[in-house]
Design an enzyme around this catalytic site. Sequence first.
Site, short mmCIF file in Angstrom:
data_model
loop_
_atom_site.label_atom_id
_atom_site.label_comp_id
_atom_site.label_asym_id
_atom_site.label_seq_id
_atom_site.Cartn_x
_atom_site.Cartn_y
_atom_site.Cartn_z
N LYS A 1 14.22 24.59 -45.80
CA LYS A 1 15.47 25.37 -45.71
C LYS A 1 16.19 25.12 -44.38
CE LYS A 1 13.75 29.80 -43.95
NZ LYS A 1 13.16 31.10 -44.31
N ARG B 1 11.63 43.39 -44.00
CA ARG B 1 12.50 42.55 -44.81
C ARG B 1 12.00 42.74 -46.25
NH1 ARG B 1 13.83 36.15 -43.99
NH2 ARG B 1 12.16 35.98 -45.53
C1 LIG Z 1 12.00 31.14 -43.77
C2 LIG Z 1 10.77 31.67 -44.34
C3 LIG Z 1 9.55 31.23 -43.82
C4 LIG Z 1 9.44 30.28 -42.65
O1 LIG Z 1 10.01 30.84 -41.52
P1 LIG Z 1 9.97 30.13 -40.08
O2 LIG Z 1 9.75 31.22 -39.11
O3 LIG Z 1 11.29 29.49 -39.92
O4 LIG Z 1 8.85 29.18 -40.07
C5 LIG Z 1 8.40 31.71 -44.43
N1 LIG Z 1 8.46 32.59 -45.45
C6 LIG Z 1 9.62 33.04 -45.95
C7 LIG Z 1 9.60 34.02 -47.07
C8 LIG Z 1 10.82 32.60 -45.42
O5 LIG Z 1 11.96 33.06 -45.90
#
Ligand SMILES: *Cc1c(COP(=O)(O)O)cnc(C)c1O
Length: 361
Positions: free
Chosen positions: A35, A128
């Site tokens: 992403k 979240r």
């Molecule tokens: C973006 C995301 C991650 C990874 O996050 P980083 O801190 O950028 O490594 C992992 N799990 C979910 C659900 C995410 O949305």
Amino acid sequence: MKPTLQMDLNKIRNNTRELVRKAKEQNITVTGITKGVCGNMDVAQTLIEAGVDYLADSRIENLINIHSLPVEKMLLRSPKLSEVQEVVQYADYSLNSEITVIKALSAAAISQGKTHKVILMMDVGDLREGLWFEETEKIYAVVKQILQLNGVYLAGIGTNLTCFGGVIPTEENYGIITKMAEKLRTDFSIELPIVSGGNSSCLHLLYERAIPRGLNNVRINQAIFLGTELAYGKRIDGWEAHAIRLQAEIIELQEKPSLPQGEIAYMNAFGKPISPIDKGIRKRAILAIGRQDIDISGLVAIDKTITVEGASSDHLIVDVTDSGEHFAVGDMITFHLNTYASVLSGMASNYIDQVVFHEVL
Ligand SMILES: *Cc1c(COP(=O)(O)O)cnc(C)c1O
């Protein structure tokens, strides 16, 4: 020339290999994430070469982009009700917290003759996504409903931290979901193979071997590109920093005073108060890039003597007085991207060319 954002595949491969090695030693699988680089195909391929077990992205468009790659894919963000057909078609797994969506996924999967794998998210404090961990009755009711659906398989549970509330993963809060997984397995007689934690804020636990036994998958994105973990902002041993850099072109190069002259407005065009320091006459370059192109918070010139003074929508002002280089209009200046915000915004920008390269490490 358009500004270019350059992704170093060798650094990305190195960091991912280090991660996979550390995780494998502890029987933890790795979800590589695209992403941060908008589903870039070359990066996705590099993550696979480096040994990740799954690829994931938060947007289905990006998973469609990398659909042909031979590895199972996960959708990280809860599917929109309006996209369940595509999700079932292009993602093997999705992370979920709404039973309405899971029911729709099940119906879509049945209509496509498939079984879609669901990871049920638990919120252990970051606020979240996920079912609130203390609401045991609700969790049990949701699990029961999922188990009655024919189009989905409850493949695991997961949690995400540090994304909203800034809560750091610990043995305690990870322990909540490993214990919950054990209980669900016993009480419902299910396999529940995956217990997924992490993002880049869990790497200190991984390196201290302090991830509770039972948590068997981590999902890692930004650390791969930045070389730093997210809980304390520390560099990770053996990982390369700055896998992504930016180049932009000089359009003006002139000597000017460092103090603005005239009556000063209460703020500049971006709502920030102005507090310049008088450093005398300085040689300043204006680069053809600005806040409409990228979040400038993480731009640090590779030439350490060059400082970023500020930016407006289309102009980035840097001070090159102390640089040993003899710049001219038309030259490019190169920056490291030190923040995830800069990586994300630069990757998504139509005004920037995104390219890959391989630097010999
Ligand atoms: C973006 C995301 C991650 C990874 O996050 P980083 O801190 O950028 O490594 C992992 N799990 C979910 C659900 C995410 O949305």
